[in-house]
Design a protein around this motif. Structure first.
Motif, mmCIF file in Angstrom:
data_model
loop_
_atom_site.group_PDB
_atom_site.id
_atom_site.type_symbol
_atom_site.label_atom_id
_atom_site.label_comp_id
_atom_site.label_asym_id
_atom_site.label_seq_id
_atom_site.Cartn_x
_atom_site.Cartn_y
_atom_site.Cartn_z
ATOM 1 N N GLY A 36 0.779 -1.232 0.000
ATOM 2 C CA GLY A 36 0.000 0.000 0.000
ATOM 3 C C GLY A 36 0.804 1.273 0.000
ATOM 4 N N VAL A 37 2.115 1.175 -0.211
ATOM 5 C CA VAL A 37 2.940 2.385 -0.305
ATOM 6 C C VAL A 37 2.547 3.139 -1.566
ATOM 7 C CG1 VAL A 37 5.297 3.276 -0.498
ATOM 8 C CG2 VAL A 37 4.818 1.277 0.957
ATOM 9 N N HIS A 38 2.480 4.462 -1.478
ATOM 10 C CA HIS A 38 2.032 5.266 -2.611
ATOM 11 C C HIS A 38 2.958 5.077 -3.816
ATOM 12 C CE1 HIS A 38 0.763 8.680 -5.032
ATOM 13 N NE2 HIS A 38 -0.282 8.840 -4.210
ATOM 14 N N PRO A 39 2.390 4.887 -5.017
ATOM 15 C CA PRO A 39 3.220 4.701 -6.214
ATOM 16 C C PRO A 39 4.244 5.807 -6.433
ATOM 17 C CG PRO A 39 0.939 4.173 -6.705
ATOM 18 C CD PRO A 39 0.955 4.743 -5.313
ATOM 19 N N ARG A 40 3.954 7.032 -6.000
ATOM 20 C CA ARG A 40 4.921 8.121 -6.170
ATOM 21 C C ARG A 40 6.218 7.801 -5.439
ATOM 22 N NH1 ARG A 40 2.506 11.420 -3.490
ATOM 23 N NH2 ARG A 40 3.809 11.502 -1.640
ATOM 24 N N ILE A 41 6.119 7.220 -4.254
ATOM 25 C CA ILE A 41 7.304 6.867 -3.486
ATOM 26 C C ILE A 41 7.992 5.655 -4.108
ATOM 27 C CG2 ILE A 41 8.106 5.989 -1.249
ATOM 28 C CD1 ILE A 41 5.926 7.681 0.068
ATOM 29 N N VAL A 42 7.195 4.706 -4.544
ATOM 30 C CA VAL A 42 7.741 3.479 -5.116
ATOM 31 C C VAL A 42 8.539 3.764 -6.378
ATOM 32 C CG1 VAL A 42 7.141 1.262 -6.171
ATOM 33 C CG2 VAL A 42 5.906 2.047 -4.133
ATOM 34 N N LEU A 43 8.061 4.683 -7.197
ATOM 35 C CA LEU A 43 8.617 4.886 -8.523
ATOM 36 C C LEU A 43 9.526 6.104 -8.655
ATOM 37 C CD1 LEU A 43 5.410 4.024 -10.574
ATOM 38 C CD2 LEU A 43 7.323 2.534 -9.998
ATOM 39 N N LYS A 44 9.702 6.879 -7.590
ATOM 40 C CA LYS A 44 10.549 8.061 -7.735
ATOM 41 C C LYS A 44 12.015 7.660 -7.852
ATOM 42 C CE LYS A 44 11.276 9.346 -2.852
ATOM 43 N NZ LYS A 44 11.013 10.410 -1.850
ATOM 44 N N VAL A 45 12.817 8.575 -8.368
ATOM 45 C CA VAL A 45 14.241 8.306 -8.572
ATOM 46 C C VAL A 45 14.889 7.926 -7.244
ATOM 47 C CG1 VAL A 45 16.455 9.295 -9.259
ATOM 48 C CG2 VAL A 45 14.376 9.837 -10.555
ATOM 49 N N ALA A 46 15.549 6.777 -7.223
ATOM 50 C CA ALA A 46 16.174 6.297 -5.996
ATOM 51 C C ALA A 46 17.427 7.101 -5.688
ATOM 52 C CB ALA A 46 16.520 4.820 -6.136
ATOM 53 N N THR A 47 17.543 7.549 -4.445
ATOM 54 C CA THR A 47 18.721 8.309 -4.023
ATOM 55 C C THR A 47 18.956 8.128 -2.533
ATOM 56 O OG1 THR A 47 19.673 10.530 -3.765
ATOM 57 C CG2 THR A 47 17.275 10.365 -3.749
ATOM 58 N N ALA A 48 20.223 8.021 -2.163
ATOM 59 C CA ALA A 48 20.567 8.006 -0.740
ATOM 60 C C ALA A 48 20.467 9.403 -0.141
ATOM 61 C CB ALA A 48 21.981 7.458 -0.544
ATOM 62 N N ASP A 49 20.349 10.428 -1.006
ATOM 63 C CA ASP A 49 20.141 11.813 -0.574
ATOM 64 C C ASP A 49 21.261 12.294 0.350
ATOM 65 O OD1 ASP A 49 18.773 14.187 -0.692
ATOM 66 O OD2 ASP A 49 17.277 13.668 0.830
ATOM 67 N N LEU A 50 22.478 11.861 0.065
ATOM 68 C CA LEU A 50 23.616 12.258 0.895
ATOM 69 C C LEU A 50 24.264 13.546 0.408
ATOM 70 C CD1 LEU A 50 25.267 8.770 1.540
ATOM 71 C CD2 LEU A 50 23.773 10.083 3.065
#
Length: 285
Positions: free
Chosen positions: A188-202
């Motif tokens: 049930g995780v929102h598709p926006r989170i599932v499909l957004k560009v993956a980043t460690a955001d460091l």
């Protein structure tokens, strides 16, 4: 089965197709069973706003209940604003407890006299600072730290020793990144989170796939062939994978082996921790 988002299209590669419902049940039982076995009924984890931590949090809530899961939001001043807002959205969805602790003061204080430090050094320090906070919360809450690293990251060494790779239990470590995305959609995780560009955001502009040099879907297919199917590099090339990519991925798997094992202890006795002292009967069980 193929896992699909209701909005944007997403499919787990055919080679990696799996039963998301069965996997979710197994992992929920894993978290519950291993937590209780260790004498804990609570969990704490870092919630980044990405798919891996969202999936791990959803599993932990199913296993232990929302009141027993603490999601830590640990931004740095350069973190993307949507990372924090997406993490808060996951907390609301799950009904879990949360705490926000910015790591900016700790990081900036450490690097105040180390202004020439590279982005990699700063990123590693951030990852380790976050894990230090998680283990302090673990002591405060009497909660196990749940890891969020997936199989792709573990095989490529795409993580920080004593940082995001540290944890007490890891429910996602045997699922490739694309499989975690399929699992997250099922949870049930929102598709926006599932499909957004993956980043460690460091650091600003960081992207997992840019650093790895290939799309997760392609990397996962190659790793599954090389690791799970035990194909040779030549067989992978014959299957259509570019030779430079195969060499690069194999080199990363080989060179990061030290990250996938506990510290190696020199053997000088008959019973050595991590070598001979391995089984439940050794622990008095």
């Amino acid at each position: 089965m193929m896992a699909r988002a209701a909005g944007p299209t997403f499919e787990v590669p055919a080679e990696l197709a799996f039963d998301a419902s069965a996997a979710a049940g197994l992992l929920v039982d894993f978290i519950r069973r291993e937590s209780l076995k260790a004498g804990f009924s609570r969990a704490v984890l870092g919630l980044s706003g990405g798919v891996d931590s969202a999936a791990a949090a959803a599993l932990a809530v199913r296993a232990l209940g929302p009141a027993n899961v603490v999601c830590a939001l640990l931004p740095y001043r350069t973190s993307r604003p949507d990372s924090l807002s997406d993490a808060r959205g996951v907390v609301r969805l799950l009904g879990a407890r949360s705490v926000r602790l910015a790591i900016t003061p700790m990081i900036d204080a450490y690097f105040a006299r180390r202004r020439g430090a590279s982005a990699l050094r700063r990123g590693n320090k951030m990852a380790r600072e976050r894990m230090a906070v998680l283990y302090d919360l673990s002591a405060r809450e009497r909660a196990l730290v749940v890891g969020t690293s997936n199989k792709t990251e573990l095989l490529l060494g795409y993580g920080t020793v004593h940082g995001d790779l540290a944890c007490a239990i890891n429910p996602l470590g045997d699922l490739y990144k694309t499989q975690v995305r399929g699992l997250a959609l099922h949870l049930g995780v929102h598709p926006r989170i599932v499909l957004k560009v993956a980043t460690a955001d460091l650091w600003p502009g960081q992207s997992d796939e840019e650093e790895i040099g290939a799309l997760y879907a392609d990397v996962d297919r190659l790793l599954h062939l090389l690791i799970d199917r035990r194909a040779s590099p030549e067989e992978a090339v014959a299957r259509g994978f570019p030779r430079p990519m195969v060499r690069r991925i194999m080199r990363r798997v080989r060179d990061s082996q030290f990250k996938r094992r506990t510290p190696l202890i020199a053997k000088v006795s008959q019973r050595t921790v991590g070598i001979d002292f391995l089984y439940p009967r050794d622990w008095g069980c």
